[in-house]
Design a protein around this motif. Structure first.
Motif, PDB file in Angstrom:
ATOM      1  N   ASP A  16     -29.288   0.579 -55.918  1.00  0.00           N
ATOM      2  CA  ASP A  16     -28.145  -0.240 -56.343  1.00  0.00           C
ATOM      3  C   ASP A  16     -27.747  -1.209 -55.241  1.00  0.00           C
ATOM      4  OD1 ASP A  16     -27.896   0.855 -58.880  1.00  0.00           O
ATOM      5  OD2 ASP A  16     -26.391   2.338 -58.257  1.00  0.00           O
ATOM      6  N   GLN A  17     -27.692  -0.713 -54.012  1.00  0.00           N
ATOM      7  CA  GLN A  17     -27.318  -1.563 -52.874  1.00  0.00           C
ATOM      8  C   GLN A  17     -28.363  -2.640 -52.620  1.00  0.00           C
ATOM      9  OE1 GLN A  17     -26.712   1.183 -49.652  1.00  0.00           O
ATOM     10  NE2 GLN A  17     -24.875   2.071 -50.560  1.00  0.00           N
ATOM     11  N   LEU A  18     -29.619  -2.258 -52.665  1.00  0.00           N
ATOM     12  CA  LEU A  18     -30.708  -3.209 -52.453  1.00  0.00           C
ATOM     13  C   LEU A  18     -30.694  -4.285 -53.544  1.00  0.00           C
ATOM     14  CD1 LEU A  18     -33.270  -3.935 -50.826  1.00  0.00           C
ATOM     15  CD2 LEU A  18     -34.540  -2.445 -52.377  1.00  0.00           C
ATOM     16  N   LYS A  19     -30.527  -3.866 -54.752  1.00  0.00           N
ATOM     17  CA  LYS A  19     -30.488  -4.790 -55.881  1.00  0.00           C
ATOM     18  C   LYS A  19     -29.342  -5.788 -55.732  1.00  0.00           C
ATOM     19  CE  LYS A  19     -29.815  -4.605 -60.830  1.00  0.00           C
ATOM     20  NZ  LYS A  19     -29.539  -3.749 -61.968  1.00  0.00           N
ATOM     21  N   ALA A  20     -28.158  -5.304 -55.370  1.00  0.00           N
ATOM     22  CA  ALA A  20     -26.998  -6.178 -55.177  1.00  0.00           C
ATOM     23  C   ALA A  20     -27.230  -7.136 -54.005  1.00  0.00           C
ATOM     24  CB  ALA A  20     -25.743  -5.343 -54.939  1.00  0.00           C
ATOM     25  N   GLY A  21     -27.803  -6.633 -52.936  1.00  0.00           N
ATOM     26  CA  GLY A  21     -28.056  -7.462 -51.763  1.00  0.00           C
ATOM     27  C   GLY A  21     -29.068  -8.561 -52.011  1.00  0.00           C
ATOM     28  N   LEU A  22     -30.035  -8.278 -52.860  1.00  0.00           N
ATOM     29  CA  LEU A  22     -31.077  -9.264 -53.167  1.00  0.00           C
ATOM     30  C   LEU A  22     -30.707 -10.150 -54.345  1.00  0.00           C
ATOM     31  CD1 LEU A  22     -34.259  -7.032 -52.751  1.00  0.00           C
ATOM     32  CD2 LEU A  22     -33.439  -8.816 -51.194  1.00  0.00           C
TER      33      LEU A  22
END
Length: 154
Positions: A16-22
């Protein structure tokens, strides 16, 4: 407990964090061996996984334990028990023809248990074992898998 709820939950939150960051809307999960098992478990709980690709993944833990005469992974979630939650995910699984650690029979069992035809979702790679250097063939294998994933999504 290597594939337990807490491990899957932490990895799910990290995605979730990676997806939001990218700033992406979909994920393609790829994993080898236990990483493929975890990618499968994660894909079963998300609605943003556009594709799942595994290689040498022990996707039916009970069958794997029986065939290898292993101590049961009693605290782990078995991907083969997830049925419809994972069968809806576009997926391709690779198994090495000489893989004795996680033979193709494990992936076939998983696919059958979740209601998918092993002939359509499993690719057995000739001459590959569990610890063969997959990187040599990996670009071609991923290209093959992605073509199959596109067809599944149509």
């Amino acid at each position: 407990d290597r594939y337990n709820e807490a491990v899957v939950r932490v990895l799910d939150k990290l995605l979730d964090q990676l997806k939001a960051g990218l700033g992406v809307t979909e994920l393609e999960l790829i994993g080898w061996s236990g990483g493929g098992t975890l990618a499968t478990l994660i894909s079963a709980r998300r609605n943003d996984v556009s594709g799942l690709i595994t290689a040498g993944a022990n996707l039916d833990l009970r069958r794997w334990e029986q065939e290898r005469e292993l101590t049961p992974l009693s605290g782990s979630i078995n991907p083969a028990d997830l049925g419809a939650r994972v069968s809806a995910v576009p997926q391709v699984h690779f198994s090495g023809s000489t893989d004795e650690r996680v033979p193709a029979s494990i992936v076939r069992s998983y696919l059958s248990k979740i209601g998918l035809d092993p002939a359509s979702y499993l690719i057995v790679v000739p001459g590959h074992g569990h610890f063969t250097d997959w990187s040599v063939d990996w670009p071609h294998l991923v290209e093959t898998a992605r073509a199959s994933l596109r067809l599944q999504r149509q």
